[in-house]
Design an enzyme around this catalytic site. Structure first.
Site, PDB file in Angstrom:
ATOM      1  N   VAL A 129      26.297 -12.548  -7.498  1.00 42.32           N
ATOM      2  CA  VAL A 129      27.703 -13.324  -7.373  1.00 42.32           C
ATOM      3  C   VAL A 129      28.250 -12.466  -6.312  1.00 42.32           C
ATOM      4  O   VAL A 129      28.496 -11.410  -6.548  1.00 42.32           O
ATOM      5  CB  VAL A 129      28.108 -13.278  -8.653  1.00 42.32           C
ATOM      6  N   LYS A 202      27.436 -19.490 -10.370  1.00 47.71           N
ATOM      7  CA  LYS A 202      28.082 -18.241 -10.231  1.00 47.71           C
ATOM      8  C   LYS A 202      29.412 -18.260 -11.428  1.00 47.71           C
ATOM      9  O   LYS A 202      29.622 -17.263 -11.916  1.00 47.71           O
ATOM     10  CB  LYS A 202      28.875 -17.884  -9.016  1.00 47.71           C
TER      11      LYS A 202
END
Ligand SMILES: NC(=O)c1ccc[n+]([C@@H]2O[C@H](COP(=O)([O-])OP(=O)(O)OC[C@H]3O[C@@H](n4cnc5c(N)ncnc54)[C@H](OP(=O)(O)O)[C@@H]3O)[C@@H](O)[C@H]2O)c1
Length: 424
Positions: A129, A202
């Site tokens: 992420v 994410k």
């Protein structure tokens, strides 16, 4: 002390990591006391030209995992399989793993983390992420003592690039997307980015770490940016807002909920200054207040730097015999329904211009128990544009208002609906 590194994948990130390992080995050793040694880089096509020394490339990926000289496996292939089976093989052999694969961690993180915990080995995924932005470690370690209430992320560089260019240059979505593809900022098939799937993976990872629960990607309400036109952006700007694709995760006593959708954010908000392909993650907690992490969310070298940080941490833990997985404990909890989430909505309506039309429109909102915060009207005669921002109301009430509006003869078209990052 020596740690042998096997990389699976020698593309944008894997190639950069291979070079960084070769180039920085001396500096890493001086700083950390660990002698990282690149052993091999697994690729699919041996004939492809590489930007790292060709002697490291091999197409025997299981051989990389099994190689006795490889103490730690780094997965930079992407996708689910064969990445998943190779990582399971590494963990089962007691080898720590580092990955940047958000798709794999969002969909199979639970299985891999449990396997790593069972074997007592490290599994780190900082670059999954936000690319180079440190966010996984802050959430799971530095802020482990904080009750995170909310995470708001701009976690997809492609969509942020497109929306920024539309805002700065007043250009149409399709035009900017084509340019982004030509410049390599967007994939030939941009669906995963523009439809919000990449951000949803994410969002699931961030929500899981923030709230200590397993969050399934299927439970992340996901909308993309293809419905955003240049008129919506221009009007949003004139009202003092920017349009961003946000990944939002809310915690709290009523249960967690994660979602991805375009959002109007006030131009004074810290996230509105995140431009171009940059990423950012904004955290709110009762003790810390607000924290913003921002920077390059992609790119070979920036992402490889985050991966290398994980490689050094995992090596240190391996050598110290203190491998820790998971960093935080995940529990099972049902998510709150998106229907119950309260949002402000921005709507752009094309309506017939006759006396009493505003009362009809207001009546539709009132009948659904949604109150209007502000209304702007543009034009006169024939049809006019009405821009409405509501007060916060549950999604199901907003949708009911929308149905009632759409049924009105006076409403020609609902030209845009964008949620507004709550200001109330
Ligand atoms: N690019 C970024 O900026 C970025 C940022 C954050 C996270 N990530 C993540 O990092 C990972 C790698 O991304 P990337 O951009 O470096 O991808 P990439 O450029 O497409 O590289 C993928 C590499 O994996 C190899 N590979 C893929 N499937 C394979 C298979 N079945 N067998 C053998 N080798 C295989 C490819 O081999 P060939 O070279 O022979 O085709 C290539 O070397 C992904 O999980 C991605 O989501 C990337």
């Amino acid at each position: 002390m020596r740690v042998g590194i096997g990389i699976l994948g020698g593309g944008t990130v894997g190639g950069s990591l291979a070079n960084q390992l070769l180039r920085e080995a001396g500096a890493i050793s001086a700083k950390s006391g660990i002698d990282v040694e690149l052993v091999a880089v697994g690729v699919r096509d041996l004939a492809k030209k590489r930007d790292f020394p060709a002697g490291y490339a091999t197409d025997d990926l299981e051989g990389v995992v099994d190689d006795d000289r490889v103490d730690l496996v780094v997965e930079l292939m992407g996708g689910i399989d064969p990445a998943r089976s190779l990582l399971k093989r590494a963990l089962e052999a007691g080898k720590p793993v580092v990955t940047a694969n958000k798709e794999l961690m969002a969909n199979h993180g639970e299985e891999l983390i449990e396997l790593a915990a069972g074997r007592g080995v490290s599994l780190l995924f900082e670059a999954a992420v936000g690319g180079a932005i440190p966010i996984i470690r802050p959430l799971s370690e530095s802020l482990a003592g904080e009750r995170i209430d909310r995470v708001i992320g701009i976690v997809n560089g492609t969509t942020n690039y497109i929306l920024t260019a539309m805002e700065d240059e007043g250009r149409a979505y399709a035009d900017v997307l084509a340019e982004a593809q030509a410049l390599g900022f967007a994939e030939a098939d941009p669906t995963a980015d523009v439809a919000g799937h990449d951000s949803a993976a994410k969002a699931a990872i961030l929500a899981g770490l923030a709230f200590g629960v397993w969050v399934s990607v299927a439970d992340v309400h996901t909308e993309g940016i293809h419905g955003i036109d240049e008129v919506a952006i221009e009007m949003a700007n004139s009202l003092g807002y920017s349009v961003k694709l946000l990944a939002i995760a809310d915690g709290g006593e009523r249960g967690h909920v994660a979602r991805v959708h375009p959002c109007l954010i006030p131009m004074g908000h810290q996230l509105s200054s995140v431009r171009g392909s940059s990423n950012a993650v904004f955290l709110e907690g009762p003790n810390l207040g607000q924290l913003l992490f921002s920077g390059p969310g992609a790119g070979g070298q920036p992402t490889a730097t985050a991966v290398l940080g994980d490689v050094i941490t995992a090596s240190r833990e391996l050598l110290a015999g203190s491998q820790v997985t998971p960093r935080i404990r995940y529990s099972a909890a049902s998510p709150r329904s998106f229907d119950d989430v309260e949002n402000q909505w921005y709507l752009r309506l094309i309506v017939a211009d006759f006396p009493g039309v505003l009362a009809q429109v207001a009546g539709a909102f009132g009948a659904a128990d949604v109150s209007i915060k502000s209304v702007w009207q543009e034009g006169r005669g024939g049809t006019v544009t009405l821009v409405i921002i509501t007060h916060p109301a549950q999604e199901k009430a907003q949708r009911s208002a929308l149905e009632k509006l759409s049924a009105l003869d006076a409403v020609d078209q609902v030209a845009a609906i964008i949620r507004v990052l709550d200001e109330e």
